[in-house]
Scaffold this motif. Structure first.
Motif, PDB file in Angstrom:
ATOM      1  N   ASN A 113       0.836  -1.206   0.000  1.00 45.10           N
ATOM      2  CA  ASN A 113       0.000   0.000   0.000  1.00 45.10           C
ATOM      3  C   ASN A 113       0.871   1.256   0.000  1.00 45.10           C
ATOM      4  O   ASN A 113       0.536   2.245  -0.650  1.00 45.10           O
ATOM      5  N   MET A 114       1.971   1.217   0.723  1.00 42.99           N
ATOM      6  CA  MET A 114       2.870   2.367   0.773  1.00 42.99           C
ATOM      7  C   MET A 114       3.462   2.639  -0.610  1.00 42.99           C
ATOM      8  O   MET A 114       3.548   3.779  -1.053  1.00 42.99           O
ATOM      9  N   MET A 115       3.857   1.588  -1.327  1.00 43.17           N
ATOM     10  CA  MET A 115       4.469   1.759  -2.641  1.00 43.17           C
ATOM     11  C   MET A 115       3.459   2.173  -3.711  1.00 43.17           C
ATOM     12  O   MET A 115       3.850   2.591  -4.796  1.00 43.17           O
ATOM     13  N   GLU A 116       2.170   2.093  -3.424  1.00 42.83           N
ATOM     14  CA  GLU A 116       1.157   2.615  -4.341  1.00 42.83           C
ATOM     15  C   GLU A 116       1.237   4.137  -4.421  1.00 42.83           C
ATOM     16  O   GLU A 116       0.819   4.733  -5.400  1.00 42.83           O
ATOM     17  N   TYR A 139       6.634   7.620  -2.695  1.00 47.26           N
ATOM     18  CA  TYR A 139       7.455   6.538  -2.142  1.00 47.26           C
ATOM     19  C   TYR A 139       8.037   5.661  -3.251  1.00 47.26           C
ATOM     20  O   TYR A 139       9.183   5.234  -3.183  1.00 47.26           O
ATOM     21  N   PHE A 140       7.227   5.387  -4.269  1.00 48.92           N
ATOM     22  CA  PHE A 140       7.689   4.571  -5.391  1.00 48.92           C
ATOM     23  C   PHE A 140       8.838   5.277  -6.108  1.00 48.92           C
ATOM     24  O   PHE A 140       9.850   4.662  -6.442  1.00 48.92           O
ATOM     25  N   PRO A 182       7.451  11.925  -8.709  1.00 53.16           N
ATOM     26  CA  PRO A 182       6.126  11.313  -8.539  1.00 53.16           C
ATOM     27  C   PRO A 182       5.182  11.599  -9.708  1.00 53.16           C
ATOM     28  O   PRO A 182       4.401  10.728 -10.105  1.00 53.16           O
ATOM     29  N   SER A 183       5.287  12.769 -10.292  1.00 55.25           N
ATOM     30  CA  SER A 183       4.408  13.117 -11.425  1.00 55.25           C
ATOM     31  C   SER A 183       4.755  12.338 -12.692  1.00 55.25           C
ATOM     32  O   SER A 183       3.966  12.327 -13.647  1.00 55.25           O
ATOM     33  N   ASP A 184       5.920  11.686 -12.724  1.00 58.18           N
ATOM     34  CA  ASP A 184       6.334  10.883 -13.882  1.00 58.18           C
ATOM     35  C   ASP A 184       5.702   9.493 -13.872  1.00 58.18           C
ATOM     36  O   ASP A 184       5.841   8.752 -14.842  1.00 58.18           O
ATOM     37  N   ALA A 194       8.097  -0.362 -14.194  1.00 58.18           N
ATOM     38  CA  ALA A 194       8.808  -0.781 -12.984  1.00 58.18           C
ATOM     39  C   ALA A 194       7.831  -1.496 -12.061  1.00 58.18           C
ATOM     40  O   ALA A 194       6.745  -1.002 -11.805  1.00 58.18           O
ATOM     41  N   GLY A 195       8.238  -2.642 -11.589  1.00 62.59           N
ATOM     42  CA  GLY A 195       7.406  -3.400 -10.665  1.00 62.59           C
ATOM     43  C   GLY A 195       8.153  -3.672  -9.385  1.00 62.59           C
ATOM     44  O   GLY A 195       9.379  -3.802  -9.383  1.00 62.59           O
ATOM     45  N   MET A 196       7.416  -3.731  -8.293  1.00 59.75           N
ATOM     46  CA  MET A 196       8.011  -4.046  -6.997  1.00 59.75           C
ATOM     47  C   MET A 196       7.266  -5.211  -6.390  1.00 59.75           C
ATOM     48  O   MET A 196       6.047  -5.297  -6.447  1.00 59.75           O
ATOM     49  N   GLU A 197       8.026  -6.098  -5.829  1.00 60.07           N
ATOM     50  CA  GLU A 197       7.482  -7.269  -5.150  1.00 60.07           C
ATOM     51  C   GLU A 197       7.992  -7.226  -3.720  1.00 60.07           C
ATOM     52  O   GLU A 197       9.193  -7.198  -3.489  1.00 60.07           O
ATOM     53  N   ASN A 198       7.097  -7.165  -2.767  1.00 59.00           N
ATOM     54  CA  ASN A 198       7.461  -7.089  -1.357  1.00 59.00           C
ATOM     55  C   ASN A 198       7.522  -8.494  -0.768  1.00 59.00           C
ATOM     56  O   ASN A 198       6.705  -9.341  -1.105  1.00 59.00           O
ATOM     57  N   GLN A 199       8.474  -8.721   0.108  1.00 60.97           N
ATOM     58  CA  GLN A 199       8.528  -9.993   0.811  1.00 60.97           C
ATOM     59  C   GLN A 199       9.018  -9.763   2.229  1.00 60.97           C
ATOM     60  O   GLN A 199       9.921  -8.975   2.472  1.00 60.97           O
ATOM     61  N   THR A 200       8.350 -10.426   3.162  1.00 62.91           N
ATOM     62  CA  THR A 200       8.680 -10.293   4.574  1.00 62.91           C
ATOM     63  C   THR A 200       9.874 -11.159   4.933  1.00 62.91           C
ATOM     64  O   THR A 200      10.743 -10.763   5.695  1.00 62.91           O
TER      65      THR A 200
END
Length: 102
Positions: free
Chosen positions: A10-13, A17-18, A35-37, A82-88
């Motif tokens: 949710n933060m990276m949405e 932050y992204f 951010p505007s890009d 660009a994609g981000m995958e979060n892992q704990t």
């Protein structure tokens, strides 16, 4: 996805932050991507595999967060997704999982 992954996803949405994460990873912290890009990008991907009984099963694969970087004159990019995958927790199969998305 676990609660921690939900929080970071949710933060990276949030574009700010992204953009910070991209600038840290790609440009050593210089503010190149703004951010505007960034704009949302939709991906739809289906995968098929055989289960333990030999039956073909279709599933859907989604990244946690994926965005398109618009050309802003500073990045030198014509197009970038660009994609981000979060892992704990550390997972040795994560690189293969991400390549499966690609």
């Amino acid at each position: 996805m676990g609660k921690t992954d939900d929080f970071t996803g949710n933060m990276m949405e949030v574009n700010a932050y992204f953009a910070d994460a991209l600038n840290s990873a790609l440009y050593r912290g210089r503010k190149v991507v703004h951010p505007s890009d960034l704009q949302p990008y939709s991906e739809r991907k289906a995968s098929t595999k055989k289960n333990k009984n030999g039956k073909t099963v279709t599933g859907k694969l989604f990244r946690d967060v994926i965005k398109e970087v618009k050309e802003n004159g500073n990045t030198g990019l014509l197009a970038c997704i660009a994609g981000m995958e979060n892992q704990t927790e550390l997972s040795r199969i994560m690189p293969a999982r991400v390549m499966g998305y690609d």
